[in-house]
Enzyme design. Structure first.
Site: not given
Length: 287
Positions: A150, A227, A261
């Site tokens: 991320s 996600d 995620h």
């Protein structure tokens, strides 16, 4: 106290050991915690720096991603740094989860009151490495790779692209690939860098890739199609894919059906990313 680092605990893990460390950072102006995984190998070992995402510390992937299970077999050390300075008392640093504490974005801030302390780029790329390689002789400073998740994927990609030839490889899990065009990046860059969007572009993997001149090892990126941040256009990996195609770079973006995620996603594909790094770090073992 051992040199520049204090070892607060030592934990056996997959035949090697986790060293939980603290040290004083001059560039961040505070004490920082960092985790170091040493595989069971003797002699010099290559090093993978894993950069974590928003709200995380150096503990999250260590405890939930299990990358050291694969690194142990391949003889790779892993460094898990924190994601920002801590406890500086800067106005505004604790007001939101995606800016300030836990959200350093791996850049050096230019805007007050963060200028002079929110220097995560210099911390990761310079200070932390210098201190680790000085203190731990078994770490091979000539064989370093990067990975991250991320915001940390953004950090891994941009640090790699800003330092041609320094790092052997880079990979990323669900990276913020084009921050100048997503809400997370726009908020962080405005707060840390100011309003000059030309300055923002210096910290954007998609923009950096278009102008990069240096070695071009294959890059591995995984993104989950389930996600929510991918669906909300925070990640924009397709923009990075387009930039890679424009410069003829082998960037493999794998869209993994249904994965989200979380660290369930990271742990599922962690072995692939460790193996990817191993190819370029020159390890002799296989998973």
């Amino acid at each position: 106290m051992a040199g520049k680092f204090e070892i607060t605990s030592e934990i056996a893990s997959f035949g090697g050991k986790i060293l939980k460390l603290t040290h004083e950072s001059a560039v961040l102006r505070c004490k920082m915690a960092v985790n170091l995984y040493l595989p069971p190998n003797q002699g010099k070992v290559p090093v993978l720096f894993y950069l974590s995402g928003l709200t995380c510390t150096g503990d999250n992937c260590l405890e939930k991603g299990f990358l050291q299970a694969h690194a142990s077999k391949l003889g790779i050390a892993i460094v898990y740094p924190d994601t920002s300075p801590r406890g500086l008392g800067i106005p505004g640093e604790d007001e939101s989860w995606d800016f300030g504490t836990g959200a350093g974005f791996y850049i050096d801030a230019l805007k007050e009151p963060f200028k002079g302390s929110y220097n995560m780029y210099s911390y990761i790329n310079d200070e932390l490495q210098q201190q680790l390689f000085s203190e731990f002789d078994q770490l091979d400073s000539s064989r370093i790779s990067l990975s991250g998740h991320s915001m940390g994927g953004h950090g891994a990609l941009t640090i790699f692209l800003k330092n041609p030839g320094k790092y052997k490889s880079v990979s990323a899990f669900a990276p913020i690939s084009n921050p100048i065009n997503c809400p997370w990046g726009q908020k962080a860059f405005a707060g840390y860098l100011g309003d000059d969007q030309q300055e923002w572009a210096k910290h954007d993997a998609t923009e950096l890739m278009k102008k990069y001149s240096g070695p071009k090892p294959a890059i591995l990126i995984d993104v989950g199609t389930g996600d929510n941040f991918y669906k909300q256009k925070q990640l924009l990996p397709e923009h990075l894919e387009d930039a890679a195609k424009s410069v003829g770079w082998d960037v493999q973006v794998r869209y993994q059906p249904n994965y989200d995620h979380s660290y369930f996603f990271v742990s599922t594909f962690g072995a692939d990313h460790i193996a990817h790094a191993a190819k370029f770090l020159g390890t002799n073992s296989t998973l």
